[in-house]
Design an enzyme around this catalytic site. Structure first.
Site, mmCIF file in Angstrom:
data_model
loop_
_atom_site.group_PDB
_atom_site.id
_atom_site.type_symbol
_atom_site.label_atom_id
_atom_site.label_comp_id
_atom_site.label_asym_id
_atom_site.label_seq_id
_atom_site.Cartn_x
_atom_site.Cartn_y
_atom_site.Cartn_z
ATOM 1 N N ASP A 58 59.994 28.113 -25.230
ATOM 2 C CA ASP A 58 60.832 27.337 -24.562
ATOM 3 C C ASP A 58 62.080 28.099 -23.700
ATOM 4 O O ASP A 58 62.730 29.096 -24.318
ATOM 5 C CB ASP A 58 61.542 26.309 -25.667
ATOM 6 C CG ASP A 58 60.912 25.497 -26.411
ATOM 7 O OD1 ASP A 58 59.968 24.629 -25.789
ATOM 8 O OD2 ASP A 58 60.821 25.742 -27.604
ATOM 9 N N ASP A 117 59.069 34.434 -25.925
ATOM 10 C CA ASP A 117 59.250 33.239 -26.369
ATOM 11 C C ASP A 117 58.780 32.048 -25.636
ATOM 12 O O ASP A 117 58.218 32.471 -24.337
ATOM 13 C CB ASP A 117 61.099 33.342 -26.261
ATOM 14 C CG ASP A 117 61.516 32.126 -26.416
ATOM 15 O OD1 ASP A 117 61.508 31.144 -27.439
ATOM 16 O OD2 ASP A 117 62.210 31.430 -25.584
#
Ligand code: C5P
Length: 308
Positions: A51, A49
């Site tokens: 953020d 991922d």
């Protein structure tokens, strides 16, 4: 500083030093107790991922911005409208008490409205470059070492984000000062017209709760003669051939990032950035390793060098 007792761990104070917690049975790099049947052998892929996972959650006492959050459209009215959406929907996103079906609908609503505002408010590619250069965003310490090590080992990396692909790639351009051929970004990708104005988004919207097989098919962008992404390579199956996956996320929904892969072994590493007391147990149940307190990526570097 507040005191907190986490299940199975001695009481600690906030902000305590960054530390990691293992789910029982998880292989521990450097512990000397690794069982060869649970190690990830060669043929590894990393799926991460962006953020709050590759990026720091706190930067000099301020919340780090997300790929969505850093964007200044050059149109104050629309920036304010998107901020208002964030203030309404973000608490819902991180609430551990909203049932998943209900939360999924809310997240769809949020993404649809904010993508709509970006188009309506006239976003340009130049505004993206400027926004990234002025943003409060930083890669976690150790991310560059991790990328370099994975490149050296020939391990493909899929950065799978519910944010904005064009912004993530601009962050990499500005922060890494070099490109990595083994890294692909799968995220919401913008379509610009010949003047560099956003006209639409490509494919199915990816939000925090639908990082699934369909989204994985969007890998490998093709660029047009102006350098803007305008399509995807149909044979982007690199990741699907890997049977050993190291997954990095900061949200339980990130575990869905590997759903499209037919992996045999997966080690899931979770960065728990907020709601620590309420979410700790669910993170420990969901991930094999949980990092607290905005830890660096160095433990993952250590893990990869032990595993590959
Ligand atoms: O990279 P990742 O998948 O974590 O990106 C999604 C993040 O972007 C979410 O955690 C959400 O809080 C944030 N977001 C935002 N503004 C939006 C939509 C999402 O800041 N309009």
């Amino acid at each position: 500083a507040a005191s907190i007792a986490l299940p199975g761990f001695p009481p600690t104070t906030f902000p305590p030093p960054a530390f990691r917690c293992f789910r029982p049975g998880t292989p521990r790099a450097g512990s000397g107790s690794m069982d060869s049947t649970t190690m990830l052998p060669p043929g590894v892929a990393v799926i991460a991922d962006f953020d709050g996972t590759l990026t720091r959650y706190w930067i000099a006492g301020r919340r780090g911005q997300t790929s969505h959050g850093l964007l200044q459209q050059g149109n104050a009215e629309y920036d304010a409208k998107r901020q208002a959406l964030y203030e309404y929907y973000h608490p819902l996103e991180i609430s551990p008490t909203i049932p998943i079906e209900e939360k999924t609908k809310l997240m769809e609503e949020w993404w649809e409205k904010s993508h709509g505002l970006l188009i309506e408010g006239g976003l340009t590619y130049d505004a993206i470059k400027k926004s990234v250069s002025e943003a409060t965003i930083a890669l976690r310490d150790g991310v560059v070492e991790l990328f370099e090590l994975l490149e050296e080992l020939g391990v493909p990396v899929l950065v799978f984000s519910a944010g904005l692909a064009d912004i993530i790639e601009e962050v990499f351009r500005q922060k890494l000062h070099r490109s990595f051929k083994n890294i692909k970004v799968v995220s919401n990708r913008m379509v610009f017209d010949e003047e560099g104005c956003l006209v639409s988004f490509k494919g199915k919207t990816i939000h925090v709760l639908n990082k699934n097989e369909h989204a994985l098919d969007m890998a490998t962008p093709i660029h047009d003669k102006f350098g803007y992404p305008n399509g995807y390579n149909p044979d982007s199956v690199l990741m699907k051939q890997r049977t050993n996956v190291l997954l990095l996320g900061d949200h339980v929904g990130d575990l869905g990032m590997s759903d499209g892969l037919s992996y045999e072994n997966r080690i899931a590493v979770g960065f728990l950035n907020n709601n620590t007391e309420m979410s700790f147990k669910s993170y420990l149940d969901a991930f094999d390793i949980v990092y607290l307190n905005d830890a660096t990526m160095r433990g993952v570097v250590e893990l990869v060098s032990q595993l590959c």
